[in-house]
Design a protein around this motif. Structure first.
Motif, PDB file in Angstrom:
ATOM      1  N   GLN A  44       0.705  -1.280   0.073  1.00  0.00           N
ATOM      2  CA  GLN A  44       0.136   0.078   0.187  1.00  0.00           C
ATOM      3  C   GLN A  44       0.922   1.364   0.007  1.00  0.00           C
ATOM      4  OE1 GLN A  44      -3.469  -0.139  -0.564  1.00  0.00           O
ATOM      5  NE2 GLN A  44      -2.980   1.969  -0.815  1.00  0.00           N
ATOM      6  N   PRO A  45       2.062   1.516   0.719  1.00  0.00           N
ATOM      7  CA  PRO A  45       2.652   2.455   0.571  1.00  0.00           C
ATOM      8  C   PRO A  45       3.369   2.788  -0.824  1.00  0.00           C
ATOM      9  CG  PRO A  45       3.323   1.416   2.503  1.00  0.00           C
ATOM     10  CD  PRO A  45       2.504   0.367   1.767  1.00  0.00           C
ATOM     11  N   VAL A  70       1.846   1.860  -3.590  1.00  0.00           N
ATOM     12  CA  VAL A  70       0.500   2.414  -4.295  1.00  0.00           C
ATOM     13  C   VAL A  70       0.366   3.917  -4.202  1.00  0.00           C
ATOM     14  CG1 VAL A  70      -2.021   2.040  -4.696  1.00  0.00           C
ATOM     15  CG2 VAL A  70      -0.546  -0.076  -4.409  1.00  0.00           C
ATOM     16  N   ASP A  71       0.428   4.186  -2.911  1.00  0.00           N
ATOM     17  CA  ASP A  71       0.080   5.502  -2.510  1.00  0.00           C
ATOM     18  C   ASP A  71       1.264   6.671  -3.130  1.00  0.00           C
ATOM     19  OD1 ASP A  71      -2.155   4.766  -1.038  1.00  0.00           O
ATOM     20  OD2 ASP A  71      -0.767   4.670   0.933  1.00  0.00           O
ATOM     21  N   TYR A  72       2.392   5.963  -2.999  1.00  0.00           N
ATOM     22  CA  TYR A  72       3.512   6.822  -3.573  1.00  0.00           C
ATOM     23  C   TYR A  72       3.367   7.075  -4.776  1.00  0.00           C
ATOM     24  CZ  TYR A  72       8.322   8.283  -4.569  1.00  0.00           C
ATOM     25  OH  TYR A  72       9.429   9.000  -4.812  1.00  0.00           O
ATOM     26  N   GLN A 104       0.735   7.679  -6.864  1.00  0.00           N
ATOM     27  CA  GLN A 104      -0.677   8.201  -7.472  1.00  0.00           C
ATOM     28  C   GLN A 104      -0.343   9.766  -7.937  1.00  0.00           C
ATOM     29  OE1 GLN A 104      -3.715   6.862  -6.971  1.00  0.00           O
ATOM     30  NE2 GLN A 104      -2.223   5.241  -7.124  1.00  0.00           N
ATOM     31  N   LYS A 105       0.994  10.258  -7.874  1.00  0.00           N
ATOM     32  CA  LYS A 105       1.264  11.309  -8.848  1.00  0.00           C
ATOM     33  C   LYS A 105       2.624  11.242  -9.415  1.00  0.00           C
ATOM     34  CE  LYS A 105       3.181  13.730  -4.930  1.00  0.00           C
ATOM     35  NZ  LYS A 105       2.925  15.053  -4.182  1.00  0.00           N
ATOM     36  N   TYR A 142       1.767   5.833 -12.591  1.00  0.00           N
ATOM     37  CA  TYR A 142       0.710   5.865 -12.098  1.00  0.00           C
ATOM     38  C   TYR A 142       0.263   4.349 -11.562  1.00  0.00           C
ATOM     39  CZ  TYR A 142      -4.470   6.402 -10.746  1.00  0.00           C
ATOM     40  OH  TYR A 142      -5.528   6.128 -10.325  1.00  0.00           O
ATOM     41  N   GLU A 164      -2.889  -2.489  -7.137  1.00  0.00           N
ATOM     42  CA  GLU A 164      -1.787  -3.196  -6.346  1.00  0.00           C
ATOM     43  C   GLU A 164      -0.986  -4.053  -7.281  1.00  0.00           C
ATOM     44  OE1 GLU A 164      -3.845  -5.512  -3.450  1.00  0.00           O
ATOM     45  OE2 GLU A 164      -3.305  -4.148  -1.995  1.00  0.00           O
ATOM     46  N   ASN A 187       9.464   4.764   0.313  1.00  0.00           N
ATOM     47  CA  ASN A 187       9.184   3.859   1.767  1.00  0.00           C
ATOM     48  C   ASN A 187      10.469   3.701   2.441  1.00  0.00           C
ATOM     49  OD1 ASN A 187       7.309   2.981   3.587  1.00  0.00           O
ATOM     50  ND2 ASN A 187       7.511   0.947   2.630  1.00  0.00           N
ATOM     51  N   LYS A 230      -5.190   8.177 -15.496  1.00  0.00           N
ATOM     52  CA  LYS A 230      -6.215   7.688 -14.425  1.00  0.00           C
ATOM     53  C   LYS A 230      -7.676   7.187 -14.857  1.00  0.00           C
ATOM     54  CE  LYS A 230      -4.005  10.399 -10.748  1.00  0.00           C
ATOM     55  NZ  LYS A 230      -4.397  11.626  -9.676  1.00  0.00           N
TER      56      LYS A 230
END
Length: 151
Positions: free
Chosen positions: A11-12, A14-16, A18-19, A44, A48, A78, A149
């Protein structure tokens, strides 16, 4: 200590993703068979299991992927360095709603490997500046990320 290996993005990550981020892309050169490494930023994490990225559709990257779909993305996030490997597929030769001729490429992730050397961590992430018209760069970056997106 063995580095962590996962079949998907944590998840970290995936979050990273997002841009827009600085990522190194490794392909196999279609003419020489040698590794080819490129720096890209329009990346992007769609999920997962899937990462989308865009490059100029005249890029050697596109031709390399047409000949050999196996690629690796390398990124720092991360507090570590990750090697994300899998099969790439060109899903659009020209990304819609973007003024440049950019290909949209999908990476189906097979393995995410923490490749940071033992006993260390990343303390400062790499940064970069756009060296051309900042307003035009911001507008283009936004158009590309929004188009990815929507894909």
């Amino acid at each position: 200590m063995v580095n962590q290996v996962e079949p998907k993005l944590l998840q970290p990550l995936v979050d990273y993703l997002q841009k827009e981020r600085l990522v190194l892309l490794s392909t196999i050169d279609y003419e020489t068979g040698a590794p080819n490494v490129s720096a890209i930023s329009w990346v992007y994490a769609q999920s997962e299991q899937t990462i989308l990225f865009s490059v100029d559709n005249r890029s050697r990257i596109v031709e390399n992927i047409k000949h050999n779909a196996k690629i690796v993305l390398n990124l720092m996030a991360n507090e570590s360095t990750y090697s994300i490997s899998g099969e790439a597929k060109i899903i659009q030769e020209k990304l819609e709603d973007v003024p440049l001729k950019l290909a949209l490429i999908k990476l189906d992730i097979q393995e995410v490997r923490d490749v940071m050397f033992y006993g260390s961590k990343i303390t400062v992430l790499p940064e970069y500046d756009k060296t051309y018209d900042l307003n035009a760069a911001k507008k283009l970056d936004n158009q590309v990320m929004q188009a990815m997106k929507k894909a």
